[in-house]
Design a protein around this motif. Structure first.
Motif, mmCIF file in Angstrom:
data_model
loop_
_atom_site.group_PDB
_atom_site.id
_atom_site.type_symbol
_atom_site.label_atom_id
_atom_site.label_comp_id
_atom_site.label_asym_id
_atom_site.label_seq_id
_atom_site.Cartn_x
_atom_site.Cartn_y
_atom_site.Cartn_z
ATOM 1 N N GLY A 64 25.883 19.659 67.803
ATOM 2 C CA GLY A 64 25.876 18.764 66.658
ATOM 3 C C GLY A 64 25.524 19.501 65.387
ATOM 4 O O GLY A 64 25.163 20.675 65.396
ATOM 5 N N MET A 65 25.638 18.780 64.329
ATOM 6 C CA MET A 65 25.361 19.356 63.016
ATOM 7 C C MET A 65 24.026 18.821 62.529
ATOM 8 O O MET A 65 23.876 17.626 62.289
ATOM 9 C CB MET A 65 26.480 18.978 62.057
ATOM 10 N N PHE A 66 23.071 19.698 62.406
ATOM 11 C CA PHE A 66 21.742 19.334 61.939
ATOM 12 C C PHE A 66 21.583 19.832 60.507
ATOM 13 O O PHE A 66 21.308 21.001 60.266
ATOM 14 C CB PHE A 66 20.670 19.972 62.827
ATOM 15 N N VAL A 67 21.770 18.945 59.562
ATOM 16 C CA VAL A 67 21.672 19.316 58.152
ATOM 17 C C VAL A 67 20.720 18.347 57.470
ATOM 18 O O VAL A 67 20.829 17.137 57.634
ATOM 19 C CB VAL A 67 23.052 19.275 57.454
ATOM 20 N N ASN A 68 19.802 18.877 56.732
ATOM 21 C CA ASN A 68 18.879 18.076 55.940
ATOM 22 C C ASN A 68 19.090 18.411 54.471
ATOM 23 O O ASN A 68 19.637 19.454 54.132
ATOM 24 C CB ASN A 68 17.436 18.372 56.332
ATOM 25 N N MET A 69 18.639 17.539 53.618
ATOM 26 C CA MET A 69 18.730 17.768 52.177
ATOM 27 C C MET A 69 17.346 18.131 51.646
ATOM 28 O O MET A 69 16.344 17.531 52.031
ATOM 29 C CB MET A 69 19.252 16.533 51.459
ATOM 30 N N MET A 70 17.313 19.121 50.782
ATOM 31 C CA MET A 70 16.066 19.574 50.201
ATOM 32 C C MET A 70 16.139 19.375 48.684
ATOM 33 O O MET A 70 16.975 19.995 48.017
ATOM 34 C CB MET A 70 15.860 21.053 50.526
ATOM 35 N N PRO A 71 15.305 18.494 48.129
ATOM 36 C CA PRO A 71 15.339 18.287 46.676
ATOM 37 C C PRO A 71 14.657 19.435 45.931
ATOM 38 O O PRO A 71 13.611 19.933 46.344
ATOM 39 C CB PRO A 71 14.573 16.984 46.489
ATOM 40 N N LEU A 72 15.275 19.846 44.857
ATOM 41 C CA LEU A 72 14.710 20.874 43.990
ATOM 42 C C LEU A 72 14.520 20.253 42.610
ATOM 43 O O LEU A 72 15.478 19.785 42.003
ATOM 44 C CB LEU A 72 15.663 22.064 43.868
ATOM 45 N N ARG A 73 13.303 20.241 42.141
ATOM 46 C CA ARG A 73 13.043 19.685 40.811
ATOM 47 C C ARG A 73 13.021 20.821 39.797
ATOM 48 O O ARG A 73 12.170 21.710 39.853
ATOM 49 C CB ARG A 73 11.724 18.940 40.783
ATOM 50 N N LEU A 74 13.966 20.776 38.893
ATOM 51 C CA LEU A 74 14.090 21.806 37.869
ATOM 52 C C LEU A 74 13.790 21.195 36.511
ATOM 53 O O LEU A 74 14.226 20.099 36.213
ATOM 54 C CB LEU A 74 15.502 22.396 37.878
ATOM 55 N N LYS A 75 13.049 21.928 35.715
ATOM 56 C CA LYS A 75 12.730 21.481 34.361
ATOM 57 C C LYS A 75 13.329 22.458 33.368
ATOM 58 O O LYS A 75 13.260 23.670 33.563
ATOM 59 C CB LYS A 75 11.224 21.379 34.176
ATOM 60 N N TYR A 76 13.923 21.902 32.335
ATOM 61 C CA TYR A 76 14.560 22.737 31.311
ATOM 62 C C TYR A 76 13.520 23.239 30.333
ATOM 63 O O TYR A 76 12.756 22.477 29.767
ATOM 64 C CB TYR A 76 15.641 21.940 30.584
ATOM 65 N N LYS A 77 13.504 24.538 30.175
ATOM 66 C CA LYS A 77 12.611 25.168 29.214
ATOM 67 C C LYS A 77 13.481 25.967 28.259
ATOM 68 O O LYS A 77 13.959 27.041 28.597
ATOM 69 C CB LYS A 77 11.613 26.066 29.936
ATOM 70 N N GLY A 78 13.709 25.435 27.098
ATOM 71 C CA GLY A 78 14.644 26.014 26.142
ATOM 72 C C GLY A 78 14.271 27.394 25.640
ATOM 73 O O GLY A 78 15.124 28.146 25.187
ATOM 74 N N GLU A 79 13.007 27.761 25.744
ATOM 75 C CA GLU A 79 12.577 29.051 25.212
ATOM 76 C C GLU A 79 12.850 30.214 26.161
ATOM 77 O O GLU A 79 12.698 31.373 25.792
ATOM 78 C CB GLU A 79 11.081 29.008 24.861
ATOM 79 N N LEU A 80 13.282 29.928 27.391
ATOM 80 C CA LEU A 80 13.536 30.989 28.368
ATOM 81 C C LEU A 80 14.899 31.638 28.140
ATOM 82 O O LEU A 80 15.861 30.972 27.776
ATOM 83 C CB LEU A 80 13.502 30.429 29.794
ATOM 84 N N THR A 81 14.966 32.938 28.381
ATOM 85 C CA THR A 81 16.266 33.611 28.404
ATOM 86 C C THR A 81 16.958 33.258 29.715
ATOM 87 O O THR A 81 16.326 32.710 30.627
ATOM 88 C CB THR A 81 16.096 35.139 28.312
ATOM 89 N N PHE A 82 18.235 33.589 29.833
ATOM 90 C CA PHE A 82 18.958 33.266 31.065
ATOM 91 C C PHE A 82 18.353 33.990 32.262
ATOM 92 O O PHE A 82 18.200 33.413 33.334
ATOM 93 C CB PHE A 82 20.440 33.610 30.931
ATOM 94 N N LYS A 83 17.966 35.232 32.088
ATOM 95 C CA LYS A 83 17.358 35.991 33.181
ATOM 96 C C LYS A 83 16.035 35.359 33.596
ATOM 97 O O LYS A 83 15.737 35.229 34.788
ATOM 98 C CB LYS A 83 17.166 37.443 32.774
ATOM 99 N N ASP A 84 15.228 34.946 32.626
ATOM 100 C CA ASP A 84 13.959 34.281 32.941
ATOM 101 C C ASP A 84 14.196 32.950 33.645
ATOM 102 O O ASP A 84 13.458 32.568 34.546
ATOM 103 C CB ASP A 84 13.134 34.063 31.677
ATOM 104 N N TYR A 85 15.245 32.239 33.230
ATOM 105 C CA TYR A 85 15.576 30.975 33.884
ATOM 106 C C TYR A 85 16.018 31.215 35.328
ATOM 107 O O TYR A 85 15.646 30.457 36.222
ATOM 108 C CB TYR A 85 16.653 30.225 33.106
ATOM 109 N N LEU A 86 16.790 32.268 35.566
ATOM 110 C CA LEU A 86 17.171 32.627 36.936
ATOM 111 C C LEU A 86 15.939 32.869 37.801
ATOM 112 O O LEU A 86 15.857 32.394 38.938
ATOM 113 C CB LEU A 86 18.027 33.895 36.940
ATOM 114 N N LEU A 87 14.978 33.588 37.265
ATOM 115 C CA LEU A 87 13.752 33.868 38.016
ATOM 116 C C LEU A 87 12.930 32.604 38.234
ATOM 117 O O LEU A 87 12.289 32.445 39.273
ATOM 118 C CB LEU A 87 12.940 34.944 37.303
#
Length: 104
Positions: A64-87
């Motif tokens: 069978g297929m055992f798949v669960n969903m995992m919620p990720l809460r992300l907050k937008y921080k406009g002062e971050l660079t793209f690399k910092d946002y990736l991290l």
């Protein structure tokens, strides 16, 4: 989702390779930024699937297929660079993988 030539280009500028960023993490970061910008929201919950077979030896022999969903809460921080946002997204994902058995 991300074409090979674009992914190679990102690797060349060392955004991905030095910080061990996976294609999934890169796609999640880009899509979440898109939804932040288009919805003008500062808070986003993103559900991502993960396997659900770590509930003891009983499930290892089951079909069978055992798949669960995992919620990720992300907050937008406009002062971050793209690399910092990736991290930042990488740290959120790591924290959720540690506590994936907690049910919401």
């Amino acid at each position: 989702m991300i074409r090979r030539k674009h992914y190679k280009k990102l690797k060349e500028i060392s955004i991905i390779e030095n910080d061990n960023i996976s294609p999934f993490l890169l796609a999640l970061s880009i899509l979440s930024l898109y939804f932040f910008k288009s919805s003008k929201s500062k808070d986003l919950v993103w559900n991502t699937p993960y396997h659900g077979r770590d509930f003891g030896e009983d499930t290892h022999n089951m079909l069978g297929m055992f798949v669960n969903m995992m919620p990720l809460r992300l907050k937008y921080k406009g002062e971050l660079t793209f690399k910092d946002y990736l991290l930042y997204v990488k740290s959120v994902l790591k924290k959720r993988f540690v506590s994936w058995k907690i049910v919401f």
